[in-house]
Design a protein around this motif. Structure first.
Motif, PDB file in Angstrom:
ATOM      1  N   LEU A   4       0.839  -1.186   0.000  1.00  0.00           N
ATOM      2  CA  LEU A   4       0.000   0.000   0.000  1.00  0.00           C
ATOM      3  C   LEU A   4       0.879   1.241   0.000  1.00  0.00           C
ATOM      4  O   LEU A   4       1.743   1.395   0.859  1.00  0.00           O
ATOM      5  CB  LEU A   4      -0.906   0.025   1.240  1.00  0.00           C
ATOM      6  N   LYS A 124      -1.888  -0.708  -4.220  1.00  0.00           N
ATOM      7  CA  LYS A 124      -2.993   0.216  -3.975  1.00  0.00           C
ATOM      8  C   LYS A 124      -2.431   1.489  -3.362  1.00  0.00           C
ATOM      9  O   LYS A 124      -1.352   1.482  -2.765  1.00  0.00           O
ATOM     10  CB  LYS A 124      -4.023  -0.394  -3.010  1.00  0.00           C
ATOM     11  N   ASP A 168      -6.875   4.914  -4.472  1.00  0.00           N
ATOM     12  CA  ASP A 168      -7.882   3.869  -4.256  1.00  0.00           C
ATOM     13  C   ASP A 168      -8.685   4.139  -2.986  1.00  0.00           C
ATOM     14  O   ASP A 168      -9.845   3.748  -2.875  1.00  0.00           O
ATOM     15  CB  ASP A 168      -7.192   2.502  -4.143  1.00  0.00           C
ATOM     16  N   LEU A 191      -8.246  -4.436   2.275  1.00  0.00           N
ATOM     17  CA  LEU A 191      -7.078  -4.983   1.593  1.00  0.00           C
ATOM     18  C   LEU A 191      -6.822  -6.436   1.993  1.00  0.00           C
ATOM     19  O   LEU A 191      -6.520  -7.269   1.143  1.00  0.00           O
ATOM     20  CB  LEU A 191      -5.847  -4.124   1.900  1.00  0.00           C
TER      21      LEU A 191
END
Length: 197
Positions: A4, A124, A168, A191
């Motif tokens: 992330l 993401k 996102d 996630l």
């Protein structure tokens, strides 16, 4: 492992949100902290920075104020600095990934994620965001900050609205801390649910 990218412009509360991810057990790679280590006393990039920007270092490592004065508003100087710092940060990042190889989710706290095309190296992106008024008040309350310096920093950053559109997830920080923490937990749950199938 899911990667992330955590980003947000100056004064948006990204450090606070990164700490919330860490509190929830997500390993966080802090690019700014890596830069501070690399530029600190006996840091790996201090000699190269002094060679390129004479007078910007001393016994304590890089004098960040002097270095900022040498590069802010000068694209060529900023690019030269990035050519010194970014590869060294990349090595620290690789070491972080090796240490946390078994983690299902890791976060990379990267202030200039979109500006450096860093979104290509993560799965993401979550952006930390607040209103412009909140951002300005937080930033100008920092020691050594001025309207001119704030404007110069903002000029180098992708506008918040564009970051929000490209991310996102959006994590607001102009709300109570518990609400921000709730957003962080929802991002993690989302996630990990995807990672699990």
């Amino acid at each position: 492992m899911l990667k992330l990218g955590l980003t947000g412009s100056i004064g948006m509360g990204k450090s606070t949100v990164a700490a919330m991810f860490a509190d929830e057990g997500v390993p966080v790679f802090d690019a700014d902290a890596a830069v501070h280590r690399l530029q600190g006393p006996a840091g790996k990039v201090v000699a190269a920075i002094e060679a390129r920007f004479p007078g910007t270092t001393g016994a304590g490592g890089v004098n960040r104020t002097a270095l900022a004065e040498a590069v802010l508003g000068d694209d060529a100087a900023m690019k030269a600095l990035e050519r010194i710092v970014h590869p060294a940060v990349g090595l620290e990042r690789a070491e972080f990934l090796e240490i946390h190889a078994s983690a299902p989710l890791v976060a990379f706290d990267i202030p200039l994620l979109f500006e450096t095309n860093g979104e290509k190296s993560v799965d993401k992106v979550a952006i930390v965001s607040a209103t412009a008024d909140v951002q300005r008040a937080r930033t100008l309350a920092r020691p050594g900050m001025s309207e001119a310096k704030f404007a110069a920093i903002l000029a180098r950053q992708t506008p918040d609205a564009e970051k929000r559109a490209r991310a996102d997830f959006v994590i607001p920080t102009d709300v109570p801390l518990d609400e921000t923490r709730g957003h962080v937990r929802r991002v993690i749950a989302c996630l990990l649910a995807r990672e699990g199938g």
